[in-house]
Scaffold this active site. Structure first.
Site, mmCIF file in Angstrom:
data_model
loop_
_atom_site.group_PDB
_atom_site.id
_atom_site.type_symbol
_atom_site.label_atom_id
_atom_site.label_comp_id
_atom_site.label_asym_id
_atom_site.label_seq_id
_atom_site.Cartn_x
_atom_site.Cartn_y
_atom_site.Cartn_z
ATOM 1 N N ARG A 658 -1.857 2.624 -10.310
ATOM 2 C CA ARG A 658 -0.206 2.832 -10.413
ATOM 3 C C ARG A 658 0.625 1.542 -10.502
ATOM 4 O O ARG A 658 0.274 0.581 -9.914
ATOM 5 C CB ARG A 658 0.038 3.447 -8.809
ATOM 6 C CG ARG A 658 1.659 3.943 -8.713
ATOM 7 C CD ARG A 658 2.295 2.815 -8.237
ATOM 8 N NE ARG A 658 3.764 3.069 -7.997
ATOM 9 C CZ ARG A 658 4.639 1.975 -7.558
ATOM 10 N NH1 ARG A 658 4.243 1.018 -7.296
ATOM 11 N NH2 ARG A 658 5.638 2.722 -7.217
ATOM 12 N N ASP A 660 3.538 -0.930 -10.773
ATOM 13 C CA ASP A 660 4.762 -1.228 -10.059
ATOM 14 C C ASP A 660 6.003 -1.768 -10.936
ATOM 15 O O ASP A 660 5.632 -2.527 -11.872
ATOM 16 C CB ASP A 660 4.660 -1.863 -8.802
ATOM 17 C CG ASP A 660 5.985 -1.959 -8.136
ATOM 18 O OD1 ASP A 660 6.406 -1.049 -7.298
ATOM 19 O OD2 ASP A 660 6.502 -3.179 -7.967
ATOM 20 N N GLU A 685 5.706 3.078 -12.966
ATOM 21 C CA GLU A 685 6.933 3.546 -12.069
ATOM 22 C C GLU A 685 8.191 2.923 -13.258
ATOM 23 O O GLU A 685 8.555 1.568 -12.884
ATOM 24 C CB GLU A 685 6.950 2.848 -10.785
ATOM 25 C CG GLU A 685 8.259 2.993 -10.096
ATOM 26 C CD GLU A 685 8.577 2.013 -8.976
ATOM 27 O OE1 GLU A 685 9.116 2.571 -7.992
ATOM 28 O OE2 GLU A 685 8.026 0.955 -9.185
ATOM 29 N N ASP A 768 8.881 4.924 -1.296
ATOM 30 C CA ASP A 768 10.304 4.496 -1.231
ATOM 31 C C ASP A 768 11.250 5.532 -0.819
ATOM 32 O O ASP A 768 12.065 5.110 -0.156
ATOM 33 C CB ASP A 768 10.652 4.080 -2.794
ATOM 34 C CG ASP A 768 9.877 2.623 -2.966
ATOM 35 O OD1 ASP A 768 9.855 1.778 -2.117
ATOM 36 O OD2 ASP A 768 9.439 2.543 -4.058
#
Length: 891
Positions: A658, A660, A685, A768
């Protein structure tokens, strides 16, 4: 002067006595332009250099071949050719050339002209800009419009690109004439021509301080700096006095400098092999010919079976054959008439099954078949059909290595390939003759070619790919996966929230839930950032190789990874590549010096973040201002990151990533990292604001999802991205009872999932947005950034768990009162084999109701309005429901 071999890399030079105010930065892609620059007090200009056209390049010792382009297999009759192949050969050759930088007077004392040129053939573009005296780092700005030559194009708000052209027919150099700060990029490989990771600079003021990357100098200083890099420190010390900021009694002076460069180009040839039986002797006759010239040696042997073990056959041998170490034979090919290539005829006994060979041009240059020996079957029964030969030669790698010189032919070839694949796919669907793996393979090839085509044809208009849907047979998912994108049947679980670090033993707590999460139907778990971090949540990493975090230590991390592997789940590591917190301050008290195993200096920090005084290049994305943003254009940075990611894969056992804050750097760097680590699955992301008008969300969110699509394409489709567009639209649709928002103008899902579903990772909440963190960015002390509308979470899950894309479920929701409903929806998805490319038919999108049928297997509706699936040839049975949602299955 020492010649430096560039991959690509250029030495840099410095001049300390030129007087101007702006500074110009440039990148070059070969061509010629004249431009006069009026001198202005206190200005300096710089230039840099970028290459556009594909001249195929590599080292003189590196060689490769592409798969055979033709194969003929016919029934054997006496004297007939029963095998014939033509193999493309690719080898690399180093071409030496030079670039020049010249500053000279124009029409009068106040007009000056700076020329940059290159004599290596190709299409070049100068990427350039200006910077002002007093600027920190390597800040670039766009030059005044009157400075820009015809054909110049603006790049964002900081640079210009101008094509170089030959001034007159017969000119050796392509060139352009301007003032600037130069660096050079080869558009064929995407590599920047720089010196020690910095832009080239041409100072146009007489008091510019020396930083080791300046072209042009005074008197002996120029000759000194032309020497090898080992003398640079001494030069800087000895020249420090001449570089003091003194302006009196100095004038702008012209200069001319040449810089040696070495570029590697691909040379394409072919080798053809035909095999036939001699009717008189019953021996096998193999004819080998190639368009290579010079002394070409065939290093060869034979084998008796498919094991391909080399043997030396009995004599006689062709003329000019020698035995090499009793392991192989070497035969010099005979030149053809007219000198166009060479050939040989080999006579072999019929007892042998295959002919093995490689071509030797010199001691350092060997031509192989995709790093393997060429294998030629010697009997008609062992001849492979065309499809098998192509598979044996690993066509995917060969296609990736193929680069065409003509841009038109290159793009036309991509279009043709896509059309052929689509035709194959369409006919395959109708015939139902091939396996699911074959169908999936064709679709993945279409996606790969589409991503490549996108990088060529991208325009300001929205660009996207509406994926063809694959009608899969009802069998288990295919074993073959696409690197970075999984099998298509993944269901993600985010295995932490914003406060998971507080227990200090989160890894061990999560380990206890591994079996439970697997039994619910999750196939992938996303773990929190593993590195030591300034912030306890892990998103402000410092020492990347230190894996003692607030979630646990490295041994506990390995333990939880092994446990999830034991229950059949894949693991995603959360990696922060955009920024990194420093260990030390520089001489100005700024935190931009790093420690630990990756002890980078300020060259690793982008130049355009005002908080951290980076000495790297300008950022390729948006800055994250809380920590130094890493400059991924630096070779040493990319090398270190790839080594670190590979270490995480091998040492810890992560299956994917994943990524960032990928808005912070160009997606092409992500492609580089993923190709190096070959993850099972990867998701980035890419998060920015949706489109609003006077506080109301726009119905059309094409621009927002286009930006996400652009990032995916910059990464060449090697990773997916979180579908932020879909989350935002669900917010408004569910919270305001505006379910019409869930259909775009073409009747498709309005998020990334409607354009490129196999790369869309859908979600409604994450650490988040839905956790307990406090933020001042929305409302002071409001928990979560952009929390999903309260009480409507299950409508969101009813949408993403029944629709295409790869759904991600938030940890907090799994272990809450929503668990039973989520478990029911997971069962529906798995039972009906809903996958990332499933087909959606939106049958209703009105104010108070949304309804869709997925793969003709699942029907669902959201909202308080009424909907029942149509009765008729297909019977539907109710499966599950909750507040304002309902799901049916085909009976």
């Amino acid at each position: 002067m020492s010649t430096v071999t560039i991959r690509p890399l250029l030495p840099s030079y410095r001049r300390a006595n030129l007087n101007f105010r702006d500074r110009t930065n440039i990148l070059l892609k070969p061509n010629y332009i004249n431009y006069s620059i009026k001198s202005a007090p206190n200005a300096r200009r710089f230039c840099s250099f970028k290459k556009l056209q594909k001249i195929t390049v590599s080292s003189s010792t590196s060689t490769s071949t592409s798969p055979a382009t033709s194969t003929d297999t016919t029934p054997v009759r006496p004297g007939d050719v029963f095998f014939k192949e033509t193999f493309p050969l690719k080898r690399t050759h180093a071409v030496e050339g030079k670039m020049f930088v010249r500053l000279q007077k124009g029409k009068d004392e106040k007009n000056w002209q700076l020329s940059v040129g290159c004599n290596i053939p190709g299409k070049w573009i100068l990427h350039w800009g200006v910077s002002f005296v007093g600027d920190n780092g390597s800040e670039w700005d766009q030059p005044p419009k009157k400075m820009r030559p015809p054909g110049s194009v603006s790049i964002k708000d900081y640079a210009i690109e101008t094509p170089l052209k030959k001034l007159a027919e017969g000119d050796v150099f392509d060139q352009v004439n301007i003032d600037f700060d130069t660096r050079m990029q080869d558009e064929e490989t995407g590599a920047w021509y720089q010196h020690r990771g910095r832009d080239f600079k041409v100072p146009l003021v007489d008091y510019l301080q020396h930083d080791g990357n300046v072209i042009g100098a005074l008197g002996q200083l120029s000759k000194m700096i032309l020497k090898a890099d080992t003398s640079q420190s001494g030069i800087q010390d000895s020249s420090s006095e001449s570089c003091e900021l003194k302006q009196e009694n100095k004038h702008l002076e012209g200069f001319y400098e040449e810089l040696p460069i070495v570029k590697e180009i691909i040379i394409e040839n072919t080798v053809s092999v035909s095999v036939r039986k001699c009717p008189e002797t019953a021996k096998t006759l193999l004819n080998l010919e190639t368009d290579l010239t010079g002394d070409v040696v065939v290093h060869w042997g034979v084998c008796r079976d498919d094991s391909k073990n080399w043997e030396i056959p009995a004599e006689p041998y062709p003329p000019e054959t020698i035995v090499f170490k009793n392991k192989a034979l070497r035969t010099l090919l005979q030149p053809k008439e007219g000198g166009k290539g060479c050939s040989r005829l080999f006579t072999l006994d019929e007892e042998f099954a295959g002919f093995l060979f490689v071509l030797k041009l010199n001691e350092n240059t060997w031509l192989k078949c995709m790093e393997n020996d060429f294998y030629i079957p010697l009997t008609s029964s062992s001849c492979l059909p065309a499809e098998s030969v192509q598979e044996m030669l690993i066509p995917g790698k060969a296609e990736e290595a193929t680069q065409e010189v003509s841009q038109t032919a290159y793009t036309a070839g991509i279009i043709k390939e896509i059309r052929n694949l689509v035709s194959d796919f369409s006919s395959d669907i109708s015939r139902k003759t091939k396996s699911k793996e074959a169908q999936k393979s064709i679709l993945l090839e279409i996606e790969k070619l589409a991503a490549e085509a996108y990088s060529i044809f991208r325009t300001t208009a929205p660009t996207f790919f509406e994926e063809a849907a694959v009608e899969l047979e009802e069998s288990k998912p295919p074993a073959k996966i696409s690197p970075g994108t999984g099998t298509g049947f993944e269901i993600l679980c985010q295995g932490f929230n914003w406060e998971s670090h507080k227990s200090g033993r989160w890894y061990m707590e999560l380990k206890e839930k591994a079996t439970e999460l697997s039994s619910l139907g999750f196939s992938v778990i996303w773990l929190p950032p593993p590195t030591e971090s300034v912030s306890p949540e892990g998103y402000m990493p410092r020492d990347l190789y230190n894996l003692s975090s607030r979630y646990g230590n490295i041994d506990e991390l390995k333990d939880v990874v092994n446990k999830f592997h034991d229950v059949g789940m894949k693991i995603l590591g959360d990696v922060v590549l955009n920024h990194r917190c420093a260990h030390y301050q520089n001489q100005n008290g700024v935190w931009n010096i790093f420690g630990g195993r990756l002890n980078w200096d300020d060259r690793a920090v982008v130049a355009d973040d005002p908080h951290f005084q980076g000495q790297g290049n300008k950022s390729s994305g948006d800055n994250f201002h809380a920590a130094p943003n890493i400059d991924h254009s630096q070779d040493f940075v990319r090398k270190d990151i790839k080594e670190w990611l590979c270490w995480l894969r091998n040492e810890i056992g992560y299956d994917g990533w994943r990524l960032d804050f990928v808005r912070g750097f160009w997606g092409g760097y992500v492609k580089d990292y993923l190709e190096a680590t070959e993850p099972y699955f990867a998701v980035g992301e890419y998060w920015d604001s949706l489109s609003y008008t006077y506080g109301e969300m726009d119905h059309n969110q094409d621009a927002h999802r286009q930006r996400i699509i652009d990032w995916i394409n910059a990464a060449s489709g090697t990773a997916g991205a979180f579908d932020v567009t879909t989350k935002g639209i669900l917010h408004s649709a569910l919270d305001r009872c505006e379910y019409w928002r869930l259909s775009d103008e073409k009747g498709k899902p309005p998020g990334v999932v409607g354009w490129w579903p196999s790369r869309a990772v859908t979600f409604i909440e994450n650490h988040d947005t839905g956790s307990t963190q406090y933020t001042f960015y929305v409302t002071p002390f409001l928990k979560g950034h952009w929390r999903f509308p309260g009480g409507r979470e299950m409508q969101g899950y009813a949408y993403i768990l029944t629709h295409p894309g790869t759904p991600s479920v938030f940890y907090d929701h799994i272990f809450s009162h929503y668990r039973q409903e989520i478990e029911a929806l997971l069962s529906v998805r798995k039972r009906n084999k809903i996958h990332c490319r499933s087909r959606v038919e939106i049958v209703k999108a009105e104010r108070d109701v949304y309804a869709a049928i997925i793969d003709e297997k699942v029907a669902m509706k959201l909202g308080p309005g009424h909907y029942e699936p149509p009765s008729g040839s297909q019977n539907w049975s109710f499966v599950t429901e909750g507040r304002d949602y309902k799901v049916w299955e085909a009976a």
